[in-house]
Design a protein around this motif. Structure first.
Motif, mmCIF file in Angstrom:
data_model
loop_
_atom_site.group_PDB
_atom_site.id
_atom_site.type_symbol
_atom_site.label_atom_id
_atom_site.label_comp_id
_atom_site.label_asym_id
_atom_site.label_seq_id
_atom_site.Cartn_x
_atom_site.Cartn_y
_atom_site.Cartn_z
ATOM 1 N N SER A 296 69.934 12.685 4.640
ATOM 2 C CA SER A 296 71.273 12.279 4.288
ATOM 3 C C SER A 296 71.411 11.195 5.131
ATOM 4 C CB SER A 296 72.229 13.286 4.895
ATOM 5 O OG SER A 296 71.992 14.375 4.050
ATOM 6 N N LEU A 297 71.894 10.083 4.448
ATOM 7 C CA LEU A 297 72.055 8.863 4.963
ATOM 8 C C LEU A 297 73.200 8.927 6.214
ATOM 9 C CD1 LEU A 297 71.924 6.554 1.979
ATOM 10 C CD2 LEU A 297 69.945 7.093 3.367
ATOM 11 N N LEU A 298 72.884 8.123 7.247
ATOM 12 C CA LEU A 298 73.620 8.190 8.472
ATOM 13 C C LEU A 298 75.029 7.544 7.921
ATOM 14 C CD1 LEU A 298 71.263 6.757 11.183
ATOM 15 C CD2 LEU A 298 71.961 9.197 10.878
ATOM 16 N N THR A 299 75.120 6.692 7.045
ATOM 17 C CA THR A 299 76.550 6.240 6.617
ATOM 18 C C THR A 299 76.894 6.616 5.261
ATOM 19 O OG1 THR A 299 75.400 4.158 5.680
ATOM 20 C CG2 THR A 299 76.216 4.044 7.991
ATOM 21 N N GLY A 300 77.868 7.314 4.928
ATOM 22 C CA GLY A 300 78.338 8.096 3.823
ATOM 23 C C GLY A 300 77.618 9.426 3.451
ATOM 24 N N ASN A 301 78.109 9.872 2.425
ATOM 25 C CA ASN A 301 77.495 11.090 1.836
ATOM 26 C C ASN A 301 76.404 11.155 0.885
ATOM 27 O OD1 ASN A 301 79.710 12.267 3.619
ATOM 28 N ND2 ASN A 301 80.946 12.209 1.831
ATOM 29 N N LYS A 302 75.650 10.211 1.101
ATOM 30 C CA LYS A 302 74.524 10.130 0.023
ATOM 31 C C LYS A 302 73.459 10.787 0.661
ATOM 32 C CE LYS A 302 75.553 5.894 -2.259
ATOM 33 N NZ LYS A 302 75.157 4.524 -2.816
ATOM 34 N N THR A 303 72.420 11.236 -0.266
ATOM 35 C CA THR A 303 71.097 11.744 -0.009
ATOM 36 C C THR A 303 70.164 11.040 -0.696
ATOM 37 O OG1 THR A 303 71.308 13.585 -1.346
ATOM 38 C CG2 THR A 303 71.907 14.021 0.746
ATOM 39 N N ILE A 304 68.875 10.665 -0.265
ATOM 40 C CA ILE A 304 68.006 10.155 -0.978
ATOM 41 C C ILE A 304 66.605 10.965 -0.721
ATOM 42 C CG2 ILE A 304 68.758 7.815 -1.091
ATOM 43 C CD1 ILE A 304 67.017 6.982 1.177
ATOM 44 N N LYS A 305 65.633 10.730 -1.949
ATOM 45 C CA LYS A 305 64.540 11.498 -1.890
ATOM 46 C C LYS A 305 63.292 10.649 -2.191
ATOM 47 C CE LYS A 305 62.009 15.566 -3.085
ATOM 48 N NZ LYS A 305 61.743 16.739 -3.336
ATOM 49 N N ARG A 306 62.452 10.302 -1.438
ATOM 50 C CA ARG A 306 61.152 9.563 -1.716
ATOM 51 C C ARG A 306 59.914 10.336 -1.502
ATOM 52 N NH1 ARG A 306 64.774 7.626 -4.142
ATOM 53 N NH2 ARG A 306 65.601 5.476 -3.657
ATOM 54 N N VAL A 307 58.976 10.008 -2.484
ATOM 55 C CA VAL A 307 57.644 10.555 -2.115
ATOM 56 C C VAL A 307 56.737 9.163 -2.042
ATOM 57 C CG1 VAL A 307 55.741 11.992 -2.887
ATOM 58 C CG2 VAL A 307 58.133 12.751 -3.170
ATOM 59 N N ARG A 308 55.956 9.286 -0.892
ATOM 60 C CA ARG A 308 55.088 8.175 -0.653
ATOM 61 C C ARG A 308 53.665 8.658 -1.207
ATOM 62 N NH1 ARG A 308 55.302 4.605 3.968
ATOM 63 N NH2 ARG A 308 57.134 5.096 5.328
ATOM 64 N N ASP A 309 52.810 7.729 -1.471
ATOM 65 C CA ASP A 309 51.556 8.252 -1.899
ATOM 66 C C ASP A 309 50.455 8.756 -0.666
ATOM 67 O OD1 ASP A 309 51.906 7.155 -4.711
ATOM 68 O OD2 ASP A 309 51.266 4.888 -3.853
ATOM 69 N N HIS A 310 50.682 8.417 0.359
ATOM 70 C CA HIS A 310 49.904 9.073 1.732
ATOM 71 C C HIS A 310 50.865 8.587 2.908
ATOM 72 C CE1 HIS A 310 46.463 8.815 -1.101
ATOM 73 N NE2 HIS A 310 46.172 9.874 -0.450
#
Length: 147
Positions: free
Chosen positions: A51-65
């Motif tokens: 959850s981002l520190l500002t606002g009510n947004k969440t993000i999801k990411r997947v790195r290769d390694h």
């Protein structure tokens, strides 16, 4: 068959080998000197969501390694991004990946002040057939202002 996806999977599996990871890091970061050994590398979960520190947004990411690497008794987090095509938006994604890595560490640190927040860096490795020059096009459009 999606050959770009197949290539990405092959590269991902190739770098699950700790010896190859150590060789890659030693060549890129230490001019081929034997600084990072197999025992210095721990492969981490590369899924990142927050959850981002500002606002009510969440993000999801997947790195290769995502690696936890010990160098001279210090730990750092190194992300690897494998690119089979020139992607001008990779810089934005890398900033998000690094931000999420720091945020994940910060949330652990808040609960346990004995934890350390390690430095984070990401290496983007391009394997494409053509020269990657998209950043040069964008850069060449900027104008120098002289006063």
């Amino acid at each position: 068959m999606d050959f770009n996806n197949l290539f990405d999977i092959c590269i991902y599996n190739y770098f699950l080998n700790h010896e190859r990871l150590a060789d890659l890091l030693n060549v890129i970061l230490f001019d081929g000197q034997d600084t990072v050994s197999v025992q210095d590398i721990l492969i981490l979960d590369s899924n990142a969501s927050a959850s981002l520190l500002t606002g009510n947004k969440t993000i999801k990411r997947v790195r290769d390694h995502l690696l936890l690497v010990s160098i001279d008794d210090q730990q750092c987090i190194i992300g690897l991004e494998h690119q089979s095509y020139a992607d001008k938006d990779i810089f934005q994604r890398i900033m998000e990946y690094d931000y999420l890595s720091y945020l994940r560490q910060y949330n652990v640190y808040k609960r346990n002040a004995y934890e350390k927040i390690n430095g984070v860096m990401t290496l983007a490795i391009y394997y494409g057939e053509k020269k990657w020059k998209s950043w040069m096009k964008d850069y060449s459009k900027t104008k120098t202002i002289r006063t």
